[in-house]
Structures are given as C-alpha cells and as structure tokens.
Design a protein around this motif. Structure first.
Motif, PDB file in Angstrom:
ATOM      1  N   LEU A 378       0.922  -1.259   0.085  1.00 52.17           N
ATOM      2  CA  LEU A 378      -0.008  -0.023  -0.060  1.00 52.17           C
ATOM      3  C   LEU A 378       0.634   1.182  -0.022  1.00 52.17           C
ATOM      4  N   GLY A 379       2.187   1.292   0.788  1.00 53.92           N
ATOM      5  CA  GLY A 379       2.956   2.490   0.843  1.00 53.92           C
ATOM      6  C   GLY A 379       3.426   2.601  -0.581  1.00 53.92           C
ATOM      7  N   VAL A 380       3.901   1.625  -1.181  1.00 56.52           N
ATOM      8  CA  VAL A 380       4.459   1.720  -2.622  1.00 56.52           C
ATOM      9  C   VAL A 380       3.714   2.320  -3.538  1.00 56.52           C
ATOM     10  N   LEU A 381       2.234   1.991  -3.511  1.00 58.47           N
ATOM     11  CA  LEU A 381       1.169   2.611  -4.510  1.00 58.47           C
ATOM     12  C   LEU A 381       1.053   3.768  -4.224  1.00 58.47           C
ATOM     13  N   LEU A 382       1.002   4.171  -2.771  1.00 59.60           N
ATOM     14  CA  LEU A 382       0.916   5.655  -2.511  1.00 59.60           C
ATOM     15  C   LEU A 382       2.074   6.430  -3.242  1.00 59.60           C
ATOM     16  N   LEU A 383       3.406   5.903  -3.254  1.00 54.81           N
ATOM     17  CA  LEU A 383       4.409   6.804  -3.764  1.00 54.81           C
ATOM     18  C   LEU A 383       4.443   6.643  -4.970  1.00 54.81           C
ATOM     19  N   VAL A 384       3.855   5.208  -5.582  1.00 58.24           N
ATOM     20  CA  VAL A 384       3.836   5.252  -7.290  1.00 58.24           C
ATOM     21  C   VAL A 384       3.122   6.355  -8.020  1.00 58.24           C
ATOM     22  N   THR A 385       1.698   6.556  -7.233  1.00 58.38           N
ATOM     23  CA  THR A 385       0.664   7.260  -7.561  1.00 58.38           C
ATOM     24  C   THR A 385       1.273   8.887  -7.454  1.00 58.38           C
ATOM     25  N   ALA A 386       1.753   8.984  -6.259  1.00 55.71           N
ATOM     26  CA  ALA A 386       2.622  10.440  -6.020  1.00 55.71           C
ATOM     27  C   ALA A 386       3.555  10.754  -6.990  1.00 55.71           C
ATOM     28  N   THR A 387       4.291  10.008  -7.403  1.00 56.86           N
ATOM     29  CA  THR A 387       5.362   9.981  -8.254  1.00 56.86           C
ATOM     30  C   THR A 387       4.886  10.410  -9.654  1.00 56.86           C
ATOM     31  N   SER A 388       3.833   9.732 -10.291  1.00 55.53           N
ATOM     32  CA  SER A 388       3.288  10.075 -11.358  1.00 55.53           C
ATOM     33  C   SER A 388       2.808  11.470 -11.403  1.00 55.53           C
ATOM     34  N   ARG A 407       5.427  11.598 -23.026  1.00 56.75           N
ATOM     35  CA  ARG A 407       6.373  11.321 -21.907  1.00 56.75           C
ATOM     36  C   ARG A 407       6.176  11.912 -20.899  1.00 56.75           C
ATOM     37  N   THR A 408       6.082  13.294 -21.088  1.00 64.59           N
ATOM     38  CA  THR A 408       6.177  13.922 -19.851  1.00 64.59           C
ATOM     39  C   THR A 408       4.836  14.761 -19.001  1.00 64.59           C
ATOM     40  N   LEU A 409       3.685  14.439 -20.093  1.00 69.23           N
ATOM     41  CA  LEU A 409       2.454  14.879 -19.524  1.00 69.23           C
ATOM     42  C   LEU A 409       1.456  13.743 -19.704  1.00 69.23           C
ATOM     43  N   PHE A 410       1.149  13.534 -20.905  1.00 74.90           N
ATOM     44  CA  PHE A 410      -0.111  12.590 -21.132  1.00 74.90           C
ATOM     45  C   PHE A 410       0.065  11.180 -20.514  1.00 74.90           C
ATOM     46  N   ALA A 411       1.287  10.484 -20.751  1.00 77.22           N
ATOM     47  CA  ALA A 411       1.448   9.077 -20.159  1.00 77.22           C
ATOM     48  C   ALA A 411       1.321   9.201 -18.625  1.00 77.22           C
ATOM     49  N   PRO A 412       2.060  10.090 -18.041  1.00 78.48           N
ATOM     50  CA  PRO A 412       1.994  10.109 -16.504  1.00 78.48           C
ATOM     51  C   PRO A 412       0.692  10.684 -15.976  1.00 78.48           C
ATOM     52  N   ALA A 413       0.021  11.723 -16.674  1.00 79.56           N
ATOM     53  CA  ALA A 413      -1.403  12.037 -16.172  1.00 79.56           C
ATOM     54  C   ALA A 413      -2.229  10.554 -16.233  1.00 79.56           C
ATOM     55  N   ALA A 414      -2.293   9.982 -17.432  1.00 79.32           N
ATOM     56  CA  ALA A 414      -3.019   8.899 -17.503  1.00 79.32           C
ATOM     57  C   ALA A 414      -2.884   7.962 -16.162  1.00 79.32           C
ATOM     58  N   ALA A 415      -1.359   7.764 -15.909  1.00 77.08           N
ATOM     59  CA  ALA A 415      -0.984   6.988 -15.061  1.00 77.08           C
ATOM     60  C   ALA A 415      -1.798   7.368 -13.647  1.00 77.08           C
ATOM     61  N   VAL A 417      -4.387   8.845 -13.047  1.00 82.49           N
ATOM     62  CA  VAL A 417      -5.783   8.406 -12.802  1.00 82.49           C
ATOM     63  C   VAL A 417      -6.016   6.816 -12.595  1.00 82.49           C
ATOM     64  N   LEU A 418      -5.276   6.069 -13.481  1.00 82.15           N
ATOM     65  CA  LEU A 418      -5.464   4.701 -13.354  1.00 82.15           C
ATOM     66  C   LEU A 418      -5.007   4.164 -11.945  1.00 82.15           C
ATOM     67  N   LEU A 419      -3.708   4.795 -11.569  1.00 83.11           N
ATOM     68  CA  LEU A 419      -3.203   4.454 -10.301  1.00 83.11           C
ATOM     69  C   LEU A 419      -4.132   4.870  -8.783  1.00 83.11           C
ATOM     70  N   GLY A 420      -4.714   5.998  -9.190  1.00 83.24           N
ATOM     71  CA  GLY A 420      -5.552   6.685  -8.363  1.00 83.24           C
ATOM     72  C   GLY A 420      -6.842   5.690  -8.106  1.00 83.24           C
ATOM     73  N   LEU A 421      -7.288   5.067  -9.331  1.00 79.56           N
ATOM     74  CA  LEU A 421      -8.406   4.199  -9.125  1.00 79.56           C
ATOM     75  C   LEU A 421      -8.053   2.811  -8.461  1.00 79.56           C
ATOM     76  N   ILE A 422      -6.929   2.441  -8.710  1.00 79.41           N
ATOM     77  CA  ILE A 422      -6.390   1.407  -7.890  1.00 79.41           C
ATOM     78  C   ILE A 422      -6.192   1.758  -6.531  1.00 79.41           C
ATOM     79  N   LEU A 423      -5.620   2.859  -6.062  1.00 80.52           N
ATOM     80  CA  LEU A 423      -5.468   3.099  -4.720  1.00 80.52           C
ATOM     81  C   LEU A 423      -6.605   3.123  -3.995  1.00 80.52           C
ATOM     82  N   VAL A 424      -7.626   3.830  -4.620  1.00 81.28           N
ATOM     83  CA  VAL A 424      -9.238   3.894  -3.874  1.00 81.28           C
ATOM     84  C   VAL A 424      -9.811   2.576  -3.665  1.00 81.28           C
TER      85      VAL A 424
END
Length: 491
Positions: A378-388, A407-415, A417-424
């Motif tokens: 869970l902690g790593v998921l929080l860090l991965v989401t915040a890092t994106s 590479r600098t905006l669209f892919a990390p922004a999509a990540a 959203v998706l990682l945020g959903l997985i976090l929830v």
C-alpha cells in the motif's frame, strides 16, 4: 561522481551495475516464485474468481504507463532516494520529506515481512527433509545475518548473487508451467482466465489490488541510478523488468488454471493454499523436482529480502546525505562503497521486529508476512501514484527538456488516474486483502499509519525550511546539489 565511497564523502560506487544486474535486483525484489506460489494462489482463494492472470496483465499495462514518465524523469534526476527525490522536485520539498518518511516505512515493512515468510518456509523445508523441528525465528535470524553481511559488500557482488538465485527460481517456474500445459485438466488448454471481461465484475478491485502487490520491486531500478553505468542503463532495465515480471506472472498463473481447470482453481486454492503450486507439480513431475522448487521458494524470499535491504539502505543514505535524516546515515565503506550506516540501521530494525514477534508469539505468516507485505505494498502504491503526479509537475515547471508531451504529460497523467483508481479500490477493500472481518480496526488503522508518517515528514520539512534553509534547499538534489538550477522550486 567518485567511484570510491568513504565516511567523509558519503558517495556510492559509480558505474558498477549494468542492465542485467539492475534487472536482477528489481525482479528478485518482486520474488517471482513467492508471488506465483503465494500471492496468486491466495488471490484466487480470497477473490473467489479465476481472473487473477488477466489482472497481472492489466497491472503490467498500467505500470507501463507509469514507467514512461518515471524513466523520463530518471534521465533528469540522479538520486538514490528515488521516490523521495522525484516527489521533492515535482511536488515540492515539503512533499518530498513526507515521501521520504513514507518510503522508509513502506520498504522497511516489506523487507521485514519477508523474514516471516522466509523463517517459516525454511523451517518447513528443513523439517520436511528430516532435519528436525526448529522455531521460525531461528531461520529468520540466519537469513537476516546473511543479508546483513551481503549488504555491506560491493553492490556488483550482490548483483551476481541475485542473478544466480533469480535464474534458478525462474527456471523451475517455467518447468512447472510447461508440465501444467502439457498435462492440462479435462477442460484442456483454454484461455478463459485471460478474458478482460473478468475486470468488469464486482471483484475487479480485489483482482487488481492482489495483482499490484506482485509487481512491488520493479520500481527499484531508479534507486540504483548512482551506481549504474549511465542513466540509459536504468531506463532499459526498468522496461525489461516490467515486461519480464508481467509476462511471467500472467503466463504462470494462467498455466495453474490450465492444470486445475478454470472452474476448479478457486476450490483447489482454498483447499491447498500456498502449497497448491507444489501439489500440482507433484502430480506431474518427479519428487526431486518438487523438492527443488520448494527449496527455491525459500531462496526466492531470501533474494527479495536482500534486494529490499539494499533499497532501504539507500533511502537511509540519501536522506542522511541531504541532512533530512541523521548525517551519519550517509556513511559508506571506503572499501566497498556500500552505504554501511543505512545497511546497519535496516538490519537493526529487522532484528528488533523479529525479536518482538518471537517474544510475542504472534503468527509470523499472518501478521508479519501477509499483513506486512500488504501494508508495504500500500505504501509503494501511494508513492507510485504521487510520483506520477510529480512527473507532471516537474516537467510543467521546468519544460519538457527535449522530451515529447506524451512522455512528460499525457502518459504520467493517465497513470495518475489509473493508479488513483487502484489506490481507492485498495483502500476500500483493504480488510478483504488482510482477510479480516468487516469493521475490523486493522482495515483502517494500518493504512492510517501512512497518513501519520506523511504528516510528520511534511512537518519536518516545514521546520527545515524555517530553521535550516541551506539543508532545505538541498532536498532532492542528490550527489550533485549544484548541477540543477532549482530556483523555480521554492515550496
């Protein structure tokens, strides 16, 4: 960067790790046999559905999006603190100190949790081979001693050790997979469990959460940036690790469903628990091959322990070097350039927790291994989401630096959203992941630890800004504090 560390310079060894060595570190941390034999089988039993294989493939795609921005920023940032440094540069230094605390908690919990699994697994293996019954904590102590010794040796030596252990466990997994597919259940070789429709059911959240835990460790490549042979090495190793882990998990868990039949995998997982992989292998392969697989399950845990130990040691080192943590954390060996203070600190924490669990008599599998791994993930998921999110912030503030907007905006922004959903989904189903009854305090109190640590880390960052501005200005700057114009970042 100097290639020789010392207590005075606090530097790590440069240019010692190539692509293979970094892949060994990252994939070994993911512990392939442990995930396939333990995490995946538990996932079938807990979720009650057979879609775990497609869950691994889905998470591989999501993390692939994350990796696009992650490795792009890795070309700009050289810091053994990885998530801590990225978040400091992208979301501000106060956020960085909060992330540093979360990273220390998450990775130390992960490393210590593996000691529980290793201790019990080694005790069971020795007893099964006729070596007598001994307490789990004895073997956990032996494993901890081995990790502590290797932790202060040259990083490339550790890479070779991990390479041997990883190659052996991957080979045995592939042998098992081949046997499962060669001798399928009555349903034959079918791909029902790879159907993406599985992710449209009400159990999709649990499937994705369980699948995500299997990838913990792939992100560790950037922790080794200062010791890699160029930043491109880290980029290639990150993508290679992700592809290898995703393909291996997806194929191996699918092969198990072929061996049982898709309609029987849940029942067999509930019946045999983490022994299922070896039960299925015993039905198809000589006993010696099964015994070798059981032994490699234990070495898989040892390899993961060693890999996470290095990650923890380097986070301690990075925080000490920049004055966020005690300065002595930055001490390194003049002979091996290993972060000796960080390594010793991590070993001391691990020893303390093993002693506490041994004295308390708590179940090391349930409360140390499974719960610890879940909390750490869970902690790593929080860090991965915040890092994106930090990647987006960094490149918006500093410009794309020659990289594409994808590479600098669209892919990390999509990540995000998706990682945020997985976090929830993770937070909402955390009680299910832990296996506790609805309303159990553990389901909310354990995740709350991260909020407490993040707030404490943020408060420490604010204090540094007021009382030690020069230390505050160096947060996230790594080995070359003057190499980047950071005037735009004042928060």
């Amino acid at each position: 960067m100097s290639s020789n560390g010392s207590a005075e310079t606090g530097s790590l060894a440069g240019s010692r790790l190539g692509v293979p060595a970094i892949v060994f570190f990252t994939v070994a941390a993911a512990a392939p046999e442990t995930v396939v034999a333990g995490g995946a089988v538990s996932g079938f039993a807990v979720s009650g559905v057979n879609g775990i294989p497609v869950g691994y493939l889905a998470i591989a795609l999501v993390l692939g999006l994350f990796a696009i921005g992650y490795v792009t920023m890795a070309r700009q940032v050289e810091n053994a603190g990885a998530f801590y440094a990225y978040i400091a540069k992208g979301l501000g230094r106060v956020s960085g100190t909060a992330a540093g605390g979360v990273a220390l908690l998450a990775y130390n919990v992960l490393q210590v949790s593996l000691l529980g699994g290793f201790g019990v697994g080694a005790a069971d293996l020795v007893r099964g081979l006729g070596g007598g019954a001994h307490p789990w904590w004895l073997y956990a102590g032996i494993g901890l001693a081995g990790v502590a010794v290797l932790g202060v040796l040259r990083i490339d030596i550790n890479g070779r050790v991990l390479g041997v252990l990883l190659a052996a466990e991957v080979l045995v997994i592939l042998v098992y997979d081949a046997a499962f597919v060669a001798r399928p259940a009555a349903a034959g070789v079918v791909a029902d469990t790879l159907n993406p429709a599985q992710l449209l059911t009400g159990t999709a959240g649990v499937i994705l959460v369980i699948a995500f835990t299997g990838f913990i460790g792939f992100e560790n490549s950037t922790v080794l940036t200062e010791e890699a042979r160029g930043r491109r090495t880290v980029v290639i190793a990150t993508y290679s690790s992700l592809v290898l882990i995703g393909a291996l998990y997806g194929f191996s868990t699918w092969a198990m469903t072929v061996a049982t039949g898709p309609e029987r995998i849940v029942a067999r997982a509930e019946e045999h628990s983490t022994e299922l992989l070896f039960v299925l292998a015993a039905e198809r392969l000589p006993a010696a091959v099964v015994t070798i697989g059981s032994a490699l399950y234990v070495t898989s845990l040892f390899a993961a322990m060693l890999s996470f130990h290095h990650v923890c040691a380097r986070y301690f080192f990075a925080l000490g070097r920049e004055g966020v943590g005690p300065r002595w954390w930055a001490r390194t060996s003049p002979r091996t350039s290993a972060p000796t203070a960080g390594s010793a600190t991590q070993s001391a924490i691990a020893l303390l927790l093993v002693v506490v669990f041994a004295i308390g008599g708590w179940d090391p599998i349930v409360y140390l291994f499974f719960w610890g791994a879940s909390v750490g993930a869970l902690g790593v998921l929080l860090l991965v989401t915040a890092t994106s999110l930090a990647v987006v912030g960094y490149f918006l503030r500093n410009g794309p630096g020659g990289h594409s907007r994808w590479r600098t905006l669209f892919a990390p922004a999509a990540a995000v959203v998706l990682l945020g959903l997985i976090l929830v989904l993770t937070l909402s189903s955390f009680g299910t992941v832990l296996g506790v009854a609805p309303g159990d305090p553990a389901a909310w109190s354990l995740p709350l630890l991260y909020l407490v640590v993040a707030l404490g880390g943020g408060a420490w960052g604010l204090r540094l800004r007021r009382s030690r501005p020069r230390t505050y200005a160096r947060i996230g700057m790594g080995a070359h504090p003057g190499a980047v114009d950071d005037r735009k970042q004042r928060v």
